[in-house]
Design a protein around this motif. Structure first.
Motif, PDB file in Angstrom:
ATOM      1  N   ALA A 155      44.263  31.645  41.061  1.00  0.00           N
ATOM      2  CA  ALA A 155      43.009  31.358  40.359  1.00  0.00           C
ATOM      3  C   ALA A 155      43.260  31.270  38.858  1.00  0.00           C
ATOM      4  O   ALA A 155      42.717  30.405  38.154  1.00  0.00           O
ATOM      5  N   ARG A 177      41.243  36.973  34.558  1.00  0.00           N
ATOM      6  CA  ARG A 177      41.503  37.266  35.969  1.00  0.00           C
ATOM      7  C   ARG A 177      42.678  38.219  36.168  1.00  0.00           C
ATOM      8  O   ARG A 177      42.769  38.890  37.183  1.00  0.00           O
ATOM      9  N   LEU A 207      44.709  35.856  42.879  1.00  0.00           N
ATOM     10  CA  LEU A 207      44.282  35.886  41.478  1.00  0.00           C
ATOM     11  C   LEU A 207      45.260  35.139  40.582  1.00  0.00           C
ATOM     12  O   LEU A 207      44.869  34.528  39.593  1.00  0.00           O
ATOM     13  N   ILE A 208      46.542  35.190  40.948  1.00  0.00           N
ATOM     14  CA  ILE A 208      47.528  34.403  40.194  1.00  0.00           C
ATOM     15  C   ILE A 208      47.183  32.923  40.337  1.00  0.00           C
ATOM     16  O   ILE A 208      47.185  32.161  39.360  1.00  0.00           O
TER      17      ILE A 208
END
Lengths: 406, 228
Positions: free
Chosen positions: A7, A23, A4-5
């Motif tokens: 993304a 996110r 997620l980081i």
């Protein structure tokens, strides 16, 4: 970095700050805090951004000093954008050293540029020059290169090295073109426009001829005897006598120079220096004393001779006498002209230089500050006044490039 | 801090990683978040596209436009790819996502491997490796590591994972039961591992994070049978 980081960073890199936030909105681990901070800064939420970056820096472990240092740099840049210059410069210096030690040259340079711009805003020009001097421009990404050249131009302009400033601005333009960031291009264009705006007037026979900065510099570099009402001083060639703290002597020099090649009337001199229209014998005696002081001060470049009705300025050699005045008249213009040296002035120093009361100066400064034409730092007795930077230093944040959360 | 299972045992042998070859950076990207190997080609997750290249020549063979933020794995037919907080099952022939399951770390995931009917997923800053059901995403087992996990791979019954913590990175073999570190390949300073895959023989392919590179690293030859 985790998914997620990654993304979120991917979204941020495409300019989608909200997508990036979405996110990682609920995550509190240090990389997420740092990314949230960057996203908030890009959305203009500087206060929140700084808080998040601070927490991120604290959250990284002692073995993650690279990530921590990058957060400190980002936080300093946000503080700079907020014009919050009050903090200590030590954490930034330490972060810069850490980044250098880890061979992260781009971010180490970024740290130095943030420090140099901060010093410029604080009017600590010598320190800013020292900081800029160690930035290695080779291999810098074009965005950072643009900022480095803008800072160099600002420094050069402050010291009236117009040719240097022009060259730095050309290089800034070049780098900004390569970076292709519209905000940076606008900043360079604005800085270049400064060079074409009237910076002063040359007074002759009651009329004023507007001069651009490079024309001013050319005049100051010429052999002429220049009485400069912008910076308050008398110069000829390389010799420069600052009179900012000696307003009576400056008023006399200016009156004599404006009358040149004729002489100045005694009463006119008394009116200019002592602000009275009803001179008596004591004023004439004081005038003689002050003329004597002026004579001693300028004896290398000019003589001050008595004439039947007053005094006249006789420059040594074939020198011409020129009077420079601020581009427009008035107390505020004079203040701005004084501040344009980029140094930090106290109210009392400004009042002294303008031979006005502190109250008058404070009023004029308050008006100027409300219009955003001067800035102040510090409070109470420590308060200092500065001109806004010529090159703007707008709140362009280069954080995403500077802060890969590895 | 509470002691975890996986402490560095003194007998864990450490030696410098031997980097055989570097590939990339690949067109249009400056990072590699995951790698896998399909028997002939190496796949690299570069953020917005999966890039398949020929390890012999380094030439790019295919590009699949897919969100790919972390680990990548291959089960013989499908590519599993971590994107945001899910794991996509992608048919490389059609570039269609045939299924998605939630990632066990809810987006804190990094590193993916396929072995023996399970997916193995690293949970980066939580220093964990989960064994999950590839159909449902249900967690079957969790192994604790003592370093941030950035890549997971199985080869010859050995579980290897990449670590990247702070300013150091290595590739290590751990005991899949206890998490104990059995062997370590230390990466040079400033060289980081994001994503790890074995080619089934004597090489690892390691994603290089922000360097945008994939590195081939030699797997140590076994002189004694692997401790299990």
């Amino acid at each position: 970095m985790d998914s997620l980081i990654a993304a979120s960073a991917r979204a941020l890199a495409t300019g989608d700050a909200l997508g990036a936030l979405q996110r990682i909105a609920l995550r509190e681990d240090p990389p997420a805090l740092a990314l949230r901070g960057i996203a908030m800064a890009q959305l203009g939420e500087n206060l929140r951004a700084r808080e998040l970056l601070r927490r991120a820096a604290r959250g990284f472990g002692s073995h993650e000093e690279l990530a921590r240092a990058r957060c400190v740099v980002a936080e300093a840049e946000v503080a700079l954008a907020m014009r919050d210059l009050g903090g200590s410069d030590r954490p930034l210096a330490a972060a810069s050293a850490t980044l250098s030690a880890h061979a992260d040259h781009a971010n180490a340079s970024q740290a130095r540029l943030v420090a140099a711009r901060r010093l410029l805003l604080l009017g600590r020009l010598d320190e800013a020059a020292a900081e800029l001097a160690v930035v290695d421009l080779r291999g810098l990404p074009p965005t950072l290169r643009t900022l480095a050249e803008l800072a160099a131009a600002e420094l050069a302009l402050r010291s009236l090295r117009v040719a240097d400033a022009r060259q730095a601005l050309m290089r800034a333009q070049d780098a900004a073109d390569r970076a292709g960031v519209p905000a940076l291009l606008a900043e360079v264009a604005e800085a270049r426009a400064v060079l074409d705006r009237p910076a002063a007037r040359r007074l002759a026979g009651g009329a004023g001829q507007p001069l651009r900065l490079d024309e001013v510099a050319a005049l100051l570099a010429s052999d002429a005897l220049v009485v400069d009402a912008c910076r308050r001083g008398v110069g000829a060639g390389t010799a420069w006598r600052p009179l900012a703290r000696r307003p009576i002597l400056f008023a006399l020099a200016r009156t004599l120079a404006e009358a040149w090649p004729g002489d100045a009337d005694r009463d006119a001199l008394i009116a200019a220096a002592f602000r009275t229209r009803h001179p008596d014998a004591t004023h004439r005696a004081r005038l003689r004393v002050e003329i004597g002081r002026l004579r001693a001060l300028v004896k290398d470049v000019a003589q001050v001779e008595a004439t039947p009705r007053g005094f006249t300025l006789r420059p040594l050699g074939e020198r011409e006498v020129i009077v420079l005045a601020p581009p427009i008249d008035g107390e505020q213009a004079s203040l701005q002209a004084l501040l344009s040296d980029g140094a930090a002035w106290s109210t009392s120093a400004l009042a002294l230089a303008l031979d006005a009361s502190q109250r008058t100066v404070q009023r004029a400064l308050a008006d100027l500050e409300a219009e955003g034409r001067v800035r102040s730092i510090g409070r109470a007795r420590a308060q200092r006044w500065l001109a806004p930077p010529l090159a703007g230093f707008t709140t362009i944040l280069l954080l995403p490039a500077s802060l890969p959360i590895d | 801090m509470a002691k975890t299972h996986g402490s560095d045992r003194p007998q864990a042998t450490a030696h410098p990683a031997e980097i055989v070859r570097e590939y990339g950076p690949f067109a249009g990207s400056d990072k590699v978040a995951g790698v896998t190997h399909d028997g002939t080609r190496v796949w690299a997750a570069t953020g917005a596209a999966l890039v398949a290249f020929d390890p012999a020549t380094g030439e790019t063979r295919r590009t699949l436009e897919r969100a790919c933020d972390a680990g990548t794995a291959f089960d013989g037919t499908y590519i599993y790819q971590i994107a945001e907080a899910r794991i996509d099952k992608i048919d490389p022939a059609t570039n269609q996502v045939v299924a998605s399951i939630p990632a066990p770390g809810h987006g804190a995931d990094s590193g993916l491997a396929w072995a023996e009917g399970s997916l193995w997923v690293g949970q980066y800053r939580d220093r964990k490796i989960h064994q999950i059901d590839p159909a449902t995403g249900a967690i079957r087992r969790t192994i604790e590591s003592n370093r941030f996990v950035t890549g997971v791979t199985w080869v010859d019954g050995e579980l290897w994972h990449g670590t990247w913590e702070g300013d150091a990175s290595d590739i290590r073999r751990i005991d899949p039961q206890t998490g104990d570190v059995l062997e370590r390949l230390e990466m040079p300073g400033g060289v980081f591992v994001s994503g790890l895959e074995s080619d089934g023989a004597d090489l690892f392919y390691a994603g290089g994070g922000g360097s945008g590179k994939v590195r081939a690293v030699r797997r140590p030859r076994r002189t004694t049978p692997p401790a299990a």
